[in-house]
Design an enzyme around this catalytic site. Structure first.
Site, PDB file in Angstrom:
ATOM      1  N   LYS A  22       0.833  -1.211   0.000  1.00  0.00           N
ATOM      2  CA  LYS A  22       0.000   0.000   0.000  1.00  0.00           C
ATOM      3  C   LYS A  22       0.864   1.256   0.000  1.00  0.00           C
ATOM      4  O   LYS A  22       0.669   2.155  -0.822  1.00  0.00           O
ATOM      5  CB  LYS A  22      -0.902   0.000   1.249  1.00  0.00           C
ATOM      6  CG  LYS A  22      -1.548   1.355   1.518  1.00  0.00           C
ATOM      7  CD  LYS A  22      -2.484   1.327   2.707  1.00  0.00           C
ATOM      8  CE  LYS A  22      -1.846   1.566   4.044  1.00  0.00           C
ATOM      9  NZ  LYS A  22      -1.556   2.977   4.365  1.00  0.00           N
ATOM     10  N   ASN A  23       1.814   1.317   0.921  1.00  0.00           N
ATOM     11  CA  ASN A  23       2.565   2.563   1.085  1.00  0.00           C
ATOM     12  C   ASN A  23       3.625   2.789   0.009  1.00  0.00           C
ATOM     13  O   ASN A  23       4.305   3.810   0.013  1.00  0.00           O
ATOM     14  CB  ASN A  23       3.174   2.641   2.490  1.00  0.00           C
ATOM     15  CG  ASN A  23       2.093   2.836   3.540  1.00  0.00           C
ATOM     16  OD1 ASN A  23       0.944   3.151   3.197  1.00  0.00           O
ATOM     17  ND2 ASN A  23       2.429   2.637   4.807  1.00  0.00           N
ATOM     18  N   CYS A 116      -5.952  12.664  13.131  1.00  0.00           N
ATOM     19  CA  CYS A 116      -6.416  11.340  12.721  1.00  0.00           C
ATOM     20  C   CYS A 116      -6.293  10.429  13.925  1.00  0.00           C
ATOM     21  O   CYS A 116      -5.849  10.858  14.992  1.00  0.00           O
ATOM     22  CB  CYS A 116      -5.619  10.806  11.544  1.00  0.00           C
ATOM     23  SG  CYS A 116      -3.977  10.282  11.988  1.00  0.00           S
ATOM     24  N   ARG A 121      -0.419  14.371  13.544  1.00  0.00           N
ATOM     25  CA  ARG A 121       0.219  14.150  12.245  1.00  0.00           C
ATOM     26  C   ARG A 121       0.244  15.390  11.347  1.00  0.00           C
ATOM     27  O   ARG A 121      -0.411  15.452  10.300  1.00  0.00           O
ATOM     28  CB  ARG A 121      -0.449  12.979  11.511  1.00  0.00           C
ATOM     29  CG  ARG A 121      -0.228  11.669  12.214  1.00  0.00           C
ATOM     30  CD  ARG A 121      -0.849  10.528  11.480  1.00  0.00           C
ATOM     31  NE  ARG A 121      -0.043  10.030  10.383  1.00  0.00           N
ATOM     32  CZ  ARG A 121      -0.459   9.089   9.539  1.00  0.00           C
ATOM     33  NH1 ARG A 121      -1.650   8.582   9.656  1.00  0.00           N
ATOM     34  NH2 ARG A 121       0.328   8.666   8.581  1.00  0.00           N
ATOM     35  N   ASP A 304       4.092   0.473  12.324  1.00  0.00           N
ATOM     36  CA  ASP A 304       2.943  -0.185  11.692  1.00  0.00           C
ATOM     37  C   ASP A 304       2.769  -1.639  12.134  1.00  0.00           C
ATOM     38  O   ASP A 304       1.810  -2.298  11.718  1.00  0.00           O
ATOM     39  CB  ASP A 304       3.074  -0.118  10.154  1.00  0.00           C
ATOM     40  CG  ASP A 304       2.843   1.293   9.638  1.00  0.00           C
ATOM     41  OD1 ASP A 304       2.294   2.118  10.379  1.00  0.00           O
ATOM     42  OD2 ASP A 304       3.230   1.570   8.478  1.00  0.00           O
ATOM     43  N   ARG A 396      -8.821  -0.656   3.984  1.00  0.00           N
ATOM     44  CA  ARG A 396      -7.933   0.382   3.461  1.00  0.00           C
ATOM     45  C   ARG A 396      -6.562  -0.202   3.137  1.00  0.00           C
ATOM     46  O   ARG A 396      -5.921   0.242   2.189  1.00  0.00           O
ATOM     47  CB  ARG A 396      -7.733   1.495   4.500  1.00  0.00           C
ATOM     48  CG  ARG A 396      -8.939   2.366   4.717  1.00  0.00           C
ATOM     49  CD  ARG A 396      -8.567   3.547   5.574  1.00  0.00           C
ATOM     50  NE  ARG A 396      -7.351   4.143   5.067  1.00  0.00           N
ATOM     51  CZ  ARG A 396      -6.521   4.898   5.767  1.00  0.00           C
ATOM     52  NH1 ARG A 396      -6.784   5.174   7.016  1.00  0.00           N
ATOM     53  NH2 ARG A 396      -5.431   5.392   5.230  1.00  0.00           N
TER      54      ARG A 396
HETATM   55  N1  EPU Z   1       5.769  14.646  11.417  1.00  0.00           N
HETATM   56  C1  EPU Z   1       5.774  15.989  11.719  1.00  0.00           C
HETATM   57  N2  EPU Z   1       5.670  16.892  10.695  1.00  0.00           N
HETATM   58  C2  EPU Z   1       5.562  16.509   9.399  1.00  0.00           C
HETATM   59  C3  EPU Z   1       5.564  15.142   9.095  1.00  0.00           C
HETATM   60  C4  EPU Z   1       5.674  14.227  10.123  1.00  0.00           C
HETATM   61  O1  EPU Z   1       5.864  16.376  12.880  1.00  0.00           O
HETATM   62  O2  EPU Z   1       5.478  17.381   8.527  1.00  0.00           O
HETATM   63  C5  EPU Z   1       5.865  13.656  12.495  1.00  0.00           C
HETATM   64  C6  EPU Z   1       4.603  12.810  12.614  1.00  0.00           C
HETATM   65  O3  EPU Z   1       3.599  13.458  13.359  1.00  0.00           O
HETATM   66  C7  EPU Z   1       5.125  11.566  13.271  1.00  0.00           C
HETATM   67  C8  EPU Z   1       6.531  11.433  12.677  1.00  0.00           C
HETATM   68  O4  EPU Z   1       6.865  12.725  12.170  1.00  0.00           O
HETATM   69  O5  EPU Z   1       5.198  11.735  14.641  1.00  0.00           O
HETATM   70  C9  EPU Z   1       6.716  10.413  11.582  1.00  0.00           C
HETATM   71  O6  EPU Z   1       5.660  10.527  10.656  1.00  0.00           O
HETATM   72  P1  EPU Z   1       5.847  10.277   9.092  1.00  0.00           P
HETATM   73  O7  EPU Z   1       5.697  11.566   8.384  1.00  0.00           O
HETATM   74  O8  EPU Z   1       7.074   9.479   8.831  1.00  0.00           O
HETATM   75  O9  EPU Z   1       4.553   9.390   8.769  1.00  0.00           O
HETATM   76  P2  EPU Z   1       3.702   9.474   7.461  1.00  0.00           P
HETATM   77  O10 EPU Z   1       4.600   9.743   6.314  1.00  0.00           O
HETATM   78  O11 EPU Z   1       2.535  10.350   7.660  1.00  0.00           O
HETATM   79  C10 EPU Z   1       3.974   6.963   6.765  1.00  0.00           C
HETATM   80  C11 EPU Z   1       3.061   5.813   6.503  1.00  0.00           C
HETATM   81  C12 EPU Z   1       2.423   5.362   7.813  1.00  0.00           C
HETATM   82  C13 EPU Z   1       3.544   4.951   8.773  1.00  0.00           C
HETATM   83  C14 EPU Z   1       4.529   6.114   8.960  1.00  0.00           C
HETATM   84  C15 EPU Z   1       5.730   5.755   9.808  1.00  0.00           C
HETATM   85  C16 EPU Z   1       2.321   6.183   4.237  1.00  0.00           C
HETATM   86  C17 EPU Z   1       1.220   6.536   3.312  1.00  0.00           C
HETATM   87  N3  EPU Z   1       2.049   6.212   5.543  1.00  0.00           N
HETATM   88  O12 EPU Z   1       3.162   7.987   7.343  1.00  0.00           O
HETATM   89  O13 EPU Z   1       1.624   4.235   7.512  1.00  0.00           O
HETATM   90  O14 EPU Z   1       3.000   4.608  10.021  1.00  0.00           O
HETATM   91  O15 EPU Z   1       5.001   6.550   7.662  1.00  0.00           O
HETATM   92  O16 EPU Z   1       6.416   4.686   9.282  1.00  0.00           O
HETATM   93  O17 EPU Z   1       3.418   5.845   3.791  1.00  0.00           O
HETATM   94  C18 EPU Z   1      -0.162   2.737   7.827  1.00  0.00           C
HETATM   95  O18 EPU Z   1       0.148   2.187   6.753  1.00  0.00           O
HETATM   96  O19 EPU Z   1      -1.003   2.215   8.627  1.00  0.00           O
HETATM   97  C19 EPU Z   1       0.451   4.004   8.195  1.00  0.00           C
HETATM   98  C20 EPU Z   1      -0.072   4.804   9.137  1.00  0.00           C
END
Ligand code: EPU
Length: 417
Positions: A22-23, A116, A121, A304, A396
């Site tokens: 998915k990701n 969320c 996030r 995850d 999802r």
């Molecule tokens: N964060 C910030 N500011 C930002 C972006 C992130 O503070 O601008 C913080 C987040 O709040 C969090 C941390 O940084 O505390 C890490 O978040 P990250 O941005 O890495 O997560 P994401 O990119 O939103 C992706 C996956 C998630 C997975 C996380 C961590 C996708 C579409 N989603 O989310 O997948 O948990 O990386 O590995 O790639 C899932 O598949 O169930 C899922 C939630």
């Protein structure tokens, strides 16, 4: 809304084919916007999030043709540059449309995702990165409006190795003028996958899989054909299912190199896991041993898979401590597991789990994707009937989960309610 009804106590034995990730699929669909030529994707998983990305793109008058596990995306023109609230609300990853839109259409209007189930996030790091590349960012009426001329390469030092942030900036920088360096970049296999895909489209990205990405902007990208990698979180979830039911599963397509931290942890918990015929053989014979774990960015133990490990530790011999360091509020499954009799205490960012011989089936509610998976796992191992509502969360990110589990001996039914 569909429910899942599980009669626990069956050992799972057989083979499960792991689907496309998915990701990885979501950013690859978005990256297809970086070229006017058609892009062909294979091993596309049949997931609700993929349907959402299709809606998002067709809403922008982009051609998306899907048939089975194949998809063709062609973004000849980018006249509509908006990702509306209704779609972003159902899938945060919709924000990944910003990078390609800014790079090619020089403008993007994307609803702010807001909170969320797993925390606030924010996307501030995505926006700071776009600003560093030369975009002007305004927040108006709940939308982020980003505008730019041609983006200019620069150095971006990420304070947190954000996964989608790294992906968004990598896509934007692919068509920027000059070189962009992303320091403290995310190293997840899905980020590497996106980089490889962009390189197949004619991009020049190096350092993939390391903390420093170097992106030499090019004038235009071209069409490409790409097969999406297997889903490491789906694989990890079924690995835990094999352990919790004292089963024996061959997970076809699962890639051990993407799952090292999970394999090490589950072996420490007593499982036998080895590579076999292009997949992973996973079984457990003795008791489940208690283990401690802390979630970390890749290559650490994945957030995850935190909920799934907690479900397993609820049945372990002894006490375990699981700490969540990636998200600030990802323990929504705890109260539901407790309804099934689990002994879990949350203290700050850690959960202390006192393992029990068994849990008892109960009506529970899915709250987010991975929390829902942990409830299915607990239901498979518990005594009696577990009824999980709101399973749209599962759809999802898990392809035909009930069918896949039923084929290896689980008593699991999806019912309309
Ligand atoms: N964060 C910030 N500011 C930002 C972006 C992130 O503070 O601008 C913080 C987040 O709040 C969090 C941390 O940084 O505390 C890490 O978040 P990250 O941005 O890495 O997560 P994401 O990119 O939103 C992706 C996956 C998630 C997975 C996380 C961590 C996708 C579409 N989603 O989310 O997948 O948990 O990386 O590995 O790639 C899932 O598949 O169930 C899922 C939630």
């Amino acid at each position: 809304m569909d429910k899942m009804i599980i009669q626990g106590g069956e050992r799972l034995i057989g083979e499960i084919q792991i689907g496309g990730a998915k990701n990885a699929a979501l950013p690859l669909f978005m990256a297809s916007l970086l070229t006017e030529e058609p892009v062909h994707l294979h091993n596309v998983p049949a997931l609700r999030d993929v349907d959402t990305v299709e809606k998002l793109l067709t809403n922008m008058d982009i051609t998306v043709k899907r048939g089975g596990r194949d998809a063709e995306v062609q973004a000849k023109a980018l006249d509509t540059i908006e990702a509306p609230y209704d779609l972003v609300r159902t899938m945060r990853a919709s924000v990944l449309v910003m990078g390609p839109l800014l790079a090619r259409a020089h403008e993007a209007k994307v609803s702010l995702p807001g909170g969320c189930a797993i925390g606030t996030r924010p996307i501030n790091l995505h926006l700071d990165g776009f600003a560093a590349l030369g975009a002007e960012i305004d927040l108006e009426h709940g939308y982020v409006h980003a505008r730019a001329g041609k983006l200019r390469g620069t150095t971006i030092d990420l304070p947190i190795p954000t996964v989608t942030g790294t992906e968004n900036l990598m896509m934007a920088a692919a068509l920027a003028e000059g070189v962009t360096v992303i320091e403290n970049a995310a190293r997840e296999p899905e980020v590497v996958e996106l980089g490889n895909f962009i390189n197949q489209m004619g991009g020049r990205i190096s350092g993939l899989g390391t903390k420093t990405l170097i992106i030499e902007g090019v004038n235009a990208l071209h069409g490409a054909e790409y097969t999406i990698m297997p889903d490491r979180v789906e694989a990890a979830t079924y690995m835990v299912a094999a352990g919790m039911t004292r089963g024996n599963l061959l997970l076809k397509g699962a890639r051990p190199e993407h799952l090292k931290a999970v394999i090490d942890k589950l072996m420490e918990a007593g499982m036998e896991i080895k590579a076999e015929n292009g997949g992973l053989r996973c079984l457990l014979i003795g008791p489940i041993k208690s283990v401690d774990a802390k979630t970390l960015p890749y290559p650490g133990f994945p957030t995850d898979v935190q909920a799934q490990l907690m479900a397993m530790m609820s049945f372990a011999n002894g006490l375990s401590v699981i700490s969540e360091s990636v998200f600030e509020n990802r323990f929504m499954h705890v109260s539901e597991l407790k309804r099934m009799g689990a002994d879990i205490q949350v203290e700050g960012h850690s959960a202390i789990i006192r393992g029990k011989e068994s849990l008892s089936g109960a009506p529970v509610m899915a709250t987010d994707l991975r929390a829902s998976a942990s409830l299915v796992l607990a239901g498979l191992a518990a005594h009696g009937t577990t009824e999980i509502s709101r399973i749209y969360h599962l759809d999802r990110g898990y392809e035909r989960m009930d069918e896949k589990l039923r084929a290896v001996g689980a008593k699991i039914e999806r019912v309309k309610s």
